[in-house]
Design a protein around this motif. Structure first.
Motif, PDB file in Angstrom:
ATOM      1  N   VAL A 229      46.946  54.476  90.253  1.00 26.93           N
ATOM      2  CA  VAL A 229      46.806  55.601  89.326  1.00 26.93           C
ATOM      3  C   VAL A 229      47.465  55.263  87.981  1.00 26.93           C
ATOM      4  N   ILE A 230      48.682  54.728  88.032  1.00 26.62           N
ATOM      5  CA  ILE A 230      49.401  54.398  86.794  1.00 26.62           C
ATOM      6  C   ILE A 230      48.669  53.317  86.008  1.00 26.62           C
ATOM      7  N   THR A 231      48.251  52.260  86.692  1.00 24.26           N
ATOM      8  CA  THR A 231      47.569  51.172  85.990  1.00 24.26           C
ATOM      9  C   THR A 231      46.237  51.636  85.407  1.00 24.26           C
ATOM     10  N   PHE A 232      45.580  52.586  86.068  1.00 23.38           N
ATOM     11  CA  PHE A 232      44.320  53.129  85.539  1.00 23.38           C
ATOM     12  C   PHE A 232      44.562  53.849  84.215  1.00 23.38           C
ATOM     13  N   ILE A 233      45.532  54.748  84.193  1.00 20.41           N
ATOM     14  CA  ILE A 233      45.798  55.557  82.997  1.00 20.41           C
ATOM     15  C   ILE A 233      46.251  54.682  81.827  1.00 20.41           C
ATOM     16  N   VAL A 234      47.244  53.830  82.086  1.00 15.96           N
ATOM     17  CA  VAL A 234      47.763  52.972  81.023  1.00 15.96           C
ATOM     18  C   VAL A 234      46.714  51.951  80.589  1.00 15.96           C
ATOM     19  N   GLY A 235      45.986  51.396  81.553  1.00 17.72           N
ATOM     20  CA  GLY A 235      44.964  50.403  81.238  1.00 17.72           C
ATOM     21  C   GLY A 235      43.836  50.959  80.397  1.00 17.72           C
ATOM     22  N   TYR A 236      43.412  52.180  80.680  1.00 19.60           N
ATOM     23  CA  TYR A 236      42.332  52.821  79.917  1.00 19.60           C
ATOM     24  C   TYR A 236      42.731  52.968  78.454  1.00 19.60           C
ATOM     25  N   ALA A 237      43.966  53.407  78.232  1.00 19.46           N
ATOM     26  CA  ALA A 237      44.454  53.564  76.860  1.00 19.46           C
ATOM     27  C   ALA A 237      44.504  52.221  76.140  1.00 19.46           C
ATOM     28  N   CYS A 238      44.877  51.162  76.856  1.00 19.53           N
ATOM     29  CA  CYS A 238      44.982  49.835  76.261  1.00 19.53           C
ATOM     30  C   CYS A 238      43.614  49.265  75.881  1.00 19.53           C
ATOM     31  N   ILE A 239      42.602  49.553  76.687  1.00 15.57           N
ATOM     32  CA  ILE A 239      41.250  49.081  76.358  1.00 15.57           C
ATOM     33  C   ILE A 239      40.812  49.651  75.017  1.00 15.57           C
ATOM     34  N   ALA A 240      40.959  50.974  74.867  1.00 10.78           N
ATOM     35  CA  ALA A 240      40.546  51.646  73.636  1.00 10.78           C
ATOM     36  C   ALA A 240      41.312  51.089  72.437  1.00 10.78           C
ATOM     37  N   TRP A 241      42.609  50.880  72.618  1.00  7.32           N
ATOM     38  CA  TRP A 241      43.434  50.364  71.516  1.00  7.32           C
ATOM     39  C   TRP A 241      43.040  48.932  71.155  1.00  7.32           C
ATOM     40  N   PHE A 242      42.865  48.078  72.158  1.00  9.15           N
ATOM     41  CA  PHE A 242      42.611  46.667  71.905  1.00  9.15           C
ATOM     42  C   PHE A 242      41.266  46.441  71.213  1.00  9.15           C
ATOM     43  N   LEU A 243      40.235  47.183  71.617  1.00  7.44           N
ATOM     44  CA  LEU A 243      38.924  47.011  70.996  1.00  7.44           C
ATOM     45  C   LEU A 243      38.944  47.424  69.524  1.00  7.44           C
ATOM     46  N   LYS A 244      39.788  48.373  69.186  1.00 13.52           N
ATOM     47  CA  LYS A 244      39.944  48.739  67.773  1.00 13.52           C
ATOM     48  C   LYS A 244      40.771  47.688  67.037  1.00 13.52           C
ATOM     49  N   PHE A 245      41.790  47.179  67.722  1.00 15.09           N
ATOM     50  CA  PHE A 245      42.678  46.186  67.113  1.00 15.09           C
ATOM     51  C   PHE A 245      41.918  44.938  66.698  1.00 15.09           C
ATOM     52  N   VAL A 246      41.075  44.402  67.593  1.00  8.09           N
ATOM     53  CA  VAL A 246      40.408  43.125  67.319  1.00  8.09           C
ATOM     54  C   VAL A 246      39.384  43.225  66.193  1.00  8.09           C
ATOM     55  N   GLN A 247      38.998  44.429  65.823  1.00  8.58           N
ATOM     56  CA  GLN A 247      38.051  44.589  64.723  1.00  8.58           C
ATOM     57  C   GLN A 247      38.733  44.494  63.362  1.00  8.58           C
ATOM     58  N   HIS A 248      40.053  44.533  63.357  1.00  5.12           N
ATOM     59  CA  HIS A 248      40.777  44.545  62.082  1.00  5.12           C
ATOM     60  C   HIS A 248      41.865  43.483  61.961  1.00  5.12           C
ATOM     61  N   TYR A 249      42.315  42.953  63.107  1.00  7.40           N
ATOM     62  CA  TYR A 249      43.441  42.015  63.066  1.00  7.40           C
ATOM     63  C   TYR A 249      43.131  40.750  63.859  1.00  7.40           C
ATOM     64  N   SER A 250      43.842  39.675  63.521  1.00  9.86           N
ATOM     65  CA  SER A 250      43.614  38.387  64.176  1.00  9.86           C
ATOM     66  C   SER A 250      44.387  38.285  65.485  1.00  9.86           C
ATOM     67  N   MET A 251      44.135  37.185  66.198  1.00 11.79           N
ATOM     68  CA  MET A 251      44.804  36.919  67.465  1.00 11.79           C
ATOM     69  C   MET A 251      46.170  36.267  67.278  1.00 11.79           C
ATOM     70  N   TYR A 252      46.526  35.963  66.035  1.00 12.85           N
ATOM     71  CA  TYR A 252      47.799  35.296  65.800  1.00 12.85           C
ATOM     72  C   TYR A 252      48.994  36.146  66.239  1.00 12.85           C
ATOM     73  N   TRP A 253      48.832  37.465  66.227  1.00 11.92           N
ATOM     74  CA  TRP A 253      49.903  38.342  66.687  1.00 11.92           C
ATOM     75  C   TRP A 253      50.245  38.034  68.153  1.00 11.92           C
TER      76      TRP A 253
END
Length: 277
Positions: A229-253
């Motif tokens: 349950v915990i990994t589902f909730i936290v993981g879902y939020a991370c997917i949404a964040w990461f897909l937005k992140f990669v559209q604007h920032y590099s992988m160097y971070w």
């Protein structure tokens, strides 16, 4: 396993599964540093069921279209030019390397490969590969330009994640960037590619998580449910964040983060603060 250990590891799993920084490496490090134990590869695999459930829910519409197009294409040649039909085959074929190698080397993955010297080295090495792909990759090709050779290369790279510290998403994204895919396309296919392998690994490891045959701690049924349950909730939020992140920032971070963590682990090992095994 204690409940505190379960909750902490579940949050870490959810936060790191979809980022190119190795969830298994972080779980191993956190467990050793905070609790002085190793929950084991089986618990790690089972904890991934929750994050993969998050992928399935997040990409439910895409998965539905791919499944429908794939089944239609099996029986109707006119449907085989549809991209979703081809994508279905890409996912199936690209999932074979990690499935075959994971089965062959399942014992090594659960034991020797979890050595923190190996993990710290992989943090740095795989991070430098990601930096190279970010620097030299053209990052011009979109998801619809994905081809079978891209899928095969990314599938082989995904198999590298059998070694803790490499990162499944990091390996596949690195390969995708090297093949000229955009960050968004590489990340999106990486998420879809994860579903068959990680879900199968989690289900296969369920019995051993309750009663570890090798190294690792036993978890109760309720603890595994809470972990999911915990990994589902936290993981879902991370997917949404990461897909937005990669559209604007590099992988160097993430490269910088990986190198720092790798060196930190080596320093802790050299200083005798933590144990490698």
């Amino acid at each position: 396993m204690t409940w505190l250990q379960v909750i902490v590891l579940a949050v870490i799993q959810g936060l790191t599964e979809f980022l190119p920084i190795s969830s298994s490496g972080h779980l191993r490090l956190a467990d050793e540093l905070l609790f002085g134990t190793d929950a084991g590869a089986s618990f790690t695999a089972v904890s991934q069921i929750g994050t993969e459930a998050a992928v399935i829910v997040f990409f439910a519409k895409d998965i539905y279209r791919i499944a429908i197009a794939w089944f239609r294409g099996l029986f109707n040649r006119d449907e085989r030019d549809v991209f979703e039909y081809k994508l279905g085959w890409y996912i199936i074929i690209a999932s074979l390397p990690i499935g075959v190698l994971g089965f062959i080397f399942r014992d090594e993955v659960r034991t020797g490969a979890r050595n923190l010297w190996i993990i710290s080295s992989m943090f740095i090495f795989a991070g430098l590969l990601l930096a190279a792909a970010e620097y030299w990759g053209r990052k011009k090709r979109h998801m619809t330009e994905l081809r079978m050779r891209d899928a095969v290369v990314m599938g082989v790279a995904q198999a590298g994640a059998l070694i803790p510290g490499v990162s499944r998403s990091g390996g596949t994204i690195t390969a995708g960037l090297a093949m000229g895919l955009s960050r968004y396309a590489a990340a999106r296919f990486s998420f879809l590619l994860a579903i068959p392998a990680v879900v199968a690994s989690g289900v296969f490891s369920l019995p051993d998580a309750f009663n570890p045959a090798g190294e690792g701690l036993a978890a109760s049924g309720m603890q595994l449910v809470v972990t999911t349950v915990i990994t589902f909730i936290v993981g879902y939020a991370c997917i949404a964040w990461f897909l937005k992140f990669v559209q604007h920032y590099s992988m160097y971070w993430f490269v910088g983060y990986r190198v720092v963590v790798g060196l930190l682990i080596m320093g802790l090992l050299a200083g005798g603060v933590i144990s490698a095994t």
